[in-house]
Design a protein around this motif. Structure first.
Motif, PDB file in Angstrom:
ATOM      1  N   PHE A  87       1.279  -1.127   0.325  1.00 48.46           N
ATOM      2  CA  PHE A  87       0.062   0.318  -0.012  1.00 48.46           C
ATOM      3  C   PHE A  87       0.513   1.320  -0.473  1.00 48.46           C
ATOM      4  O   PHE A  87       1.727   1.319   0.352  1.00 48.46           O
ATOM      5  CB  PHE A  87      -0.747  -0.133   1.003  1.00 48.46           C
ATOM      6  N   THR A  88       0.332   2.474  -0.486  1.00 48.47           N
ATOM      7  CA  THR A  88       0.721   3.705   0.127  1.00 48.47           C
ATOM      8  C   THR A  88      -0.559   5.034  -0.421  1.00 48.47           C
ATOM      9  O   THR A  88      -1.082   3.969  -0.468  1.00 48.47           O
ATOM     10  CB  THR A  88       1.897   4.693  -1.453  1.00 48.47           C
ATOM     11  N   VAL A  89       0.029   5.846   0.214  1.00 53.54           N
ATOM     12  CA  VAL A  89      -1.028   6.602   0.233  1.00 53.54           C
ATOM     13  C   VAL A  89      -0.703   7.952  -0.225  1.00 53.54           C
ATOM     14  O   VAL A  89       0.630   8.693  -0.609  1.00 53.54           O
ATOM     15  CB  VAL A  89      -0.765   7.732   1.877  1.00 53.54           C
ATOM     16  N   GLN A  90      -1.512   9.201  -1.398  1.00 54.39           N
ATOM     17  CA  GLN A  90      -1.326   9.693  -2.285  1.00 54.39           C
ATOM     18  C   GLN A  90      -2.851  10.319  -1.932  1.00 54.39           C
ATOM     19  O   GLN A  90      -3.292  10.166  -1.499  1.00 54.39           O
ATOM     20  CB  GLN A  90      -1.550   9.332  -3.711  1.00 54.39           C
ATOM     21  N   ARG A  91      -2.663  12.178  -2.006  1.00 59.03           N
ATOM     22  CA  ARG A  91      -3.618  12.950  -2.100  1.00 59.03           C
ATOM     23  C   ARG A  91      -4.079  12.891  -3.558  1.00 59.03           C
ATOM     24  O   ARG A  91      -3.351  13.776  -4.551  1.00 59.03           O
ATOM     25  CB  ARG A  91      -2.289  14.560  -1.660  1.00 59.03           C
ATOM     26  N   SER A  92      -5.417  12.858  -3.659  1.00 56.00           N
ATOM     27  CA  SER A  92      -6.266  13.273  -4.684  1.00 56.00           C
ATOM     28  C   SER A  92      -6.200  14.780  -5.003  1.00 56.00           C
ATOM     29  O   SER A  92      -6.853  15.210  -6.039  1.00 56.00           O
ATOM     30  CB  SER A  92      -7.538  12.502  -4.956  1.00 56.00           C
ATOM     31  N   ASP A  93      -6.806  15.721  -3.586  1.00 58.71           N
ATOM     32  CA  ASP A  93      -7.458  17.076  -3.862  1.00 58.71           C
ATOM     33  C   ASP A  93      -6.316  17.533  -2.434  1.00 58.71           C
ATOM     34  O   ASP A  93      -6.337  16.425  -1.729  1.00 58.71           O
ATOM     35  CB  ASP A  93      -9.065  16.932  -4.451  1.00 58.71           C
ATOM     36  N   ARG A  94      -7.197  18.843  -2.295  1.00 59.27           N
ATOM     37  CA  ARG A  94      -6.352  19.493  -0.788  1.00 59.27           C
ATOM     38  C   ARG A  94      -7.803  18.448   0.070  1.00 59.27           C
ATOM     39  O   ARG A  94      -6.873  18.781   1.735  1.00 59.27           O
ATOM     40  CB  ARG A  94      -7.035  20.911  -1.254  1.00 59.27           C
ATOM     41  N   LEU A  95      -8.297  18.440  -0.059  1.00 62.11           N
ATOM     42  CA  LEU A  95      -9.401  17.613   0.923  1.00 62.11           C
ATOM     43  C   LEU A  95      -9.557  16.740   1.575  1.00 62.11           C
ATOM     44  O   LEU A  95      -9.674  15.599   1.668  1.00 62.11           O
ATOM     45  CB  LEU A  95     -10.935  18.002   1.316  1.00 62.11           C
ATOM     46  N   THR A  96      -8.500  15.236   0.084  1.00 60.24           N
ATOM     47  CA  THR A  96      -9.370  14.306  -0.150  1.00 60.24           C
ATOM     48  C   THR A  96      -7.706  13.411  -0.199  1.00 60.24           C
ATOM     49  O   THR A  96      -7.207  14.068  -0.724  1.00 60.24           O
ATOM     50  CB  THR A  96      -9.618  13.303  -1.055  1.00 60.24           C
ATOM     51  N   GLY A  97      -7.556  11.544   0.791  1.00 56.99           N
ATOM     52  CA  GLY A  97      -6.381  11.310   0.223  1.00 56.99           C
ATOM     53  C   GLY A  97      -6.860   9.327  -0.013  1.00 56.99           C
ATOM     54  O   GLY A  97      -8.189   9.557   0.489  1.00 56.99           O
ATOM     55  N   GLN A  98      -5.768   9.354  -0.609  1.00 53.03           N
ATOM     56  CA  GLN A  98      -6.397   7.802  -0.671  1.00 53.03           C
ATOM     57  C   GLN A  98      -5.395   6.642  -0.857  1.00 53.03           C
ATOM     58  O   GLN A  98      -4.375   7.064  -1.307  1.00 53.03           O
ATOM     59  CB  GLN A  98      -7.095   7.759  -2.923  1.00 53.03           C
ATOM     60  N   LEU A  99      -6.022   6.132   0.059  1.00 52.47           N
ATOM     61  CA  LEU A  99      -5.467   4.296   0.212  1.00 52.47           C
ATOM     62  C   LEU A  99      -4.978   3.678  -1.592  1.00 52.47           C
ATOM     63  O   LEU A  99      -6.023   3.693  -1.819  1.00 52.47           O
ATOM     64  CB  LEU A  99      -5.813   3.623   1.163  1.00 52.47           C
ATOM     65  N   MET A 100      -3.608   3.750  -1.588  1.00 49.97           N
ATOM     66  CA  MET A 100      -3.218   2.417  -3.391  1.00 49.97           C
ATOM     67  C   MET A 100      -2.535   1.052  -2.737  1.00 49.97           C
ATOM     68  O   MET A 100      -2.476   0.756  -2.479  1.00 49.97           O
ATOM     69  CB  MET A 100      -2.351   4.161  -3.977  1.00 49.97           C
ATOM     70  N   LEU A 101      -3.066   0.429  -4.097  1.00 48.41           N
ATOM     71  CA  LEU A 101      -3.023  -1.148  -3.624  1.00 48.41           C
ATOM     72  C   LEU A 101      -1.639  -0.875  -4.848  1.00 48.41           C
ATOM     73  O   LEU A 101      -2.214  -0.570  -5.534  1.00 48.41           O
ATOM     74  CB  LEU A 101      -3.945  -2.386  -4.423  1.00 48.41           C
ATOM     75  N   VAL A 102      -0.677  -1.293  -3.888  1.00 44.60           N
ATOM     76  CA  VAL A 102       0.555  -1.149  -5.488  1.00 44.60           C
ATOM     77  C   VAL A 102       1.583  -2.195  -5.895  1.00 44.60           C
ATOM     78  O   VAL A 102       2.206  -2.051  -6.222  1.00 44.60           O
ATOM     79  CB  VAL A 102       1.721   0.174  -4.676  1.00 44.60           C
ATOM     80  N   SER A 103       0.418  -3.186  -5.199  1.00 48.87           N
ATOM     81  CA  SER A 103       1.321  -4.591  -5.772  1.00 48.87           C
ATOM     82  C   SER A 103      -0.012  -5.821  -5.597  1.00 48.87           C
ATOM     83  O   SER A 103      -0.623  -5.646  -4.509  1.00 48.87           O
ATOM     84  CB  SER A 103       2.773  -5.055  -5.121  1.00 48.87           C
ATOM     85  N   PRO A 104       0.185  -6.851  -6.577  1.00 48.78           N
ATOM     86  CA  PRO A 104      -0.792  -7.425  -6.011  1.00 48.78           C
ATOM     87  C   PRO A 104      -0.883  -8.629  -5.027  1.00 48.78           C
ATOM     88  O   PRO A 104       0.209  -8.711  -5.330  1.00 48.78           O
ATOM     89  CB  PRO A 104      -0.810  -8.187  -8.009  1.00 48.78           C
ATOM     90  N   VAL A 105      -2.107  -9.143  -4.574  1.00 46.61           N
ATOM     91  CA  VAL A 105      -1.725  -9.879  -3.212  1.00 46.61           C
ATOM     92  C   VAL A 105      -2.506 -10.800  -3.671  1.00 46.61           C
ATOM     93  O   VAL A 105      -3.718 -10.668  -4.376  1.00 46.61           O
ATOM     94  CB  VAL A 105      -2.787  -9.746  -2.736  1.00 46.61           C
TER      95      VAL A 105
END
Length: 447
Positions: free
Chosen positions: A392-410
């Motif tokens: 996982f990693t966390v990225q910002r999609s806009d000023r008020l929102t962050g999103q949890l990203m799956l970066v590798s298959p499980v």
């Protein structure tokens, strides 16, 4: 003011007898004092009335503010129902609380995935619906086959002469040509005969032969082929082996079992076969009550099974938490002198996701947003060790929102946890922080 002038004048006359002839008489002074007393009484009455009016206005303001506060505390947003072919996560409809919508497999979300109850008692975002995904858009059926859209899959109705999951294979037709030297028939005539098979059984059938103009043509029924040089015997075709890796993939998405003259697809435990007989669909043990979860547990449906979970508020030094909804715990107010309490998370929210094995990445798994930020900066970060950061990693999609990203298959079966921290800052000073705990249940199979 008037009284002070009269008193000053009386004192001046008493101290200066030489001007006594100019001073007023005692009766005149008494009349003046009475007039001053009347003026003072009138001023006092007006002042008291103004005070009474002011007190009334203050009481009205206090009463109105109390009613507004009580109304805001007790008011909730309108009830949100789960969309058809979907689920709603979150039961609280109070101001500041949020709900999330998930669609069943085979459906795509139209509208807002997350909605928050605002102070205006209206939900943020737009009404969510779950729309069936049309698998026939890509025209998967070959050779003039007709595609039939189904839930989370499709089936093909093949044209004559074609077979297979996507009509990719011609219907097997096998024959041999023999010269019948002993035939007494004329070239213009033909005789149809069925030659006896050497052996019979479910996987062996006699061939059907026709003698035309001295030549014998032998064919087999669908699902069988003539074996070797023996034109009298038809043996079963192992479709599972023959079409194991066709142009459109395997005949069966899970397991293929060869049968006499055909084949059938089987599904693992926790799945049922679909109408086309090729695919598998998950059994919702939570909706059908095929689970053993206790009364204090929540049933979370997963692909091929279910999980029983119980949300308990965390125990953290210097702070206490209370459950405000089945999936949320909030911190009790801190005392003024308890600085350690004010540094602990304001709330914990819990979310559970069911995904298939080997899900493609990168992919957004969850979004965290601020309802009404207090400070001037929002900061999003991922908590956890190496295992969490591997997937996982966390990225910002806009000023008020962050999103949890799956970066590798499980590869399933597996259970992964990720904690997303959202901090509110004012001039780099922390005002509060909120923890979102996401648990992902990965199935064993990929369909």
């Amino acid at each position: 003011m008037i009284a002070s002038i009269v008193i000053t004048f009386l004192c001046f006359c008493s101290l200066s007898p030489t001007f006594g002839q100019d001073c007023p008489s005692r009766q005149e002074l008494q009349g003046s004092l009475k007039q001053v007393q009347k003026l003072l009484s009138a001023h006092e009455a007006t002042y008291m009335q103004s005070l009474r009016n002011l007190k009334k206005k203050i009481n009205l303001l206090q009463s109105s503010a109390g009613k507004q506060s009580t109304s805001a505390t007790n008011s909730t947003c309108p009830k949100l129902d789960a969309p058809i072919n979907g689920k709603k996560l979150g039961k609280s409809h109070s101001v500041g609380h949020e709900v999330h919508v998930l669609c069943d497999p085979g459906y795509e979300l139209v509208g807002s995935e997350s909605r928050v109850c605002q102070e205006s008692l209206n939900w943020s975002g737009h009404q969510a619906t779950c729309r069936d995904i049309n698998e026939c858009v890509s025209s998967p059926c070959l050779n003039a086959g007709t595609c039939v859209d189904e839930v989370n899959q499709f089936s093909c109705v093949c044209a004559k002469g074609w077979t297979g999951a996507t009509c990719q294979s011609p219907v097997p037709t096998f024959f041999v040509t023999m010269t019948n030297t002993s035939a007494a028939t004329s070239p213009a005539t033909a005789a149809a005969v069925t030659l006896p098979a050497a052996t019979t059984g479910p996987f062996v059938r006699p061939s059907r032969c026709s003698i035309i103009q001295g030549t014998t043509h032998c064919t087999c029924e669908a699902g069988y082929t003539i074996s070797g040089r023996d034109s009298n015997t038809c043996t079963d075709i192992d479709e599972c082996e023959l079409f194991h890796n066709g142009q459109a993939g395997k005949l069966c998405l899970h397991s293929c079992v060869n049968t006499a003259g055909g084949y059938r697809c089987t599904c693992p435990v926790g799945y049922n076969g679909t109408r086309d007989g090729r695919s598998c669909k998950d059994i919702d043990e939570c909706a059908t009550r095929q689970n053993n979860c206790a009364n204090d547990q929540m049933c979370i449906n997963t692909y091929g099974g279910f999980q029983c979970v119980r949300v308990d508020c965390p125990k953290i030094p210097h702070a206490t938490y209370v459950k405000t909804s089945p999936m949320r715990c909030e911190r009790n107010p801190c005392s003024v002198d308890n600085k350690a309490c004010s540094q602990t998370p304001n709330s914990f929210s819990y979310h559970y996701l069911a995904v298939v094995s080997n899900l493609s990445a990168p992919r957004v798994m969850f979004r965290v947003s601020a309802l009404r930020p207090i400070g001037d900066t929002l900061r999003f970060s991922l908590l956890g060790g190496r295992q969490t950061r591997r997937h996982f990693t966390v990225q910002r999609s806009d000023r008020l929102t962050g999103q949890l990203m799956l970066v590798s298959p499980v590869q399933g079966p597996a259970t992964l946890e990720a904690d997303v921290e959202m901090s509110e800052l004012e001039r780099r000073v922390q005002l509060g922080k909120y923890i979102t705990k996401v648990t992902m249940f990965v199935s064993q199979y990929e369909f």
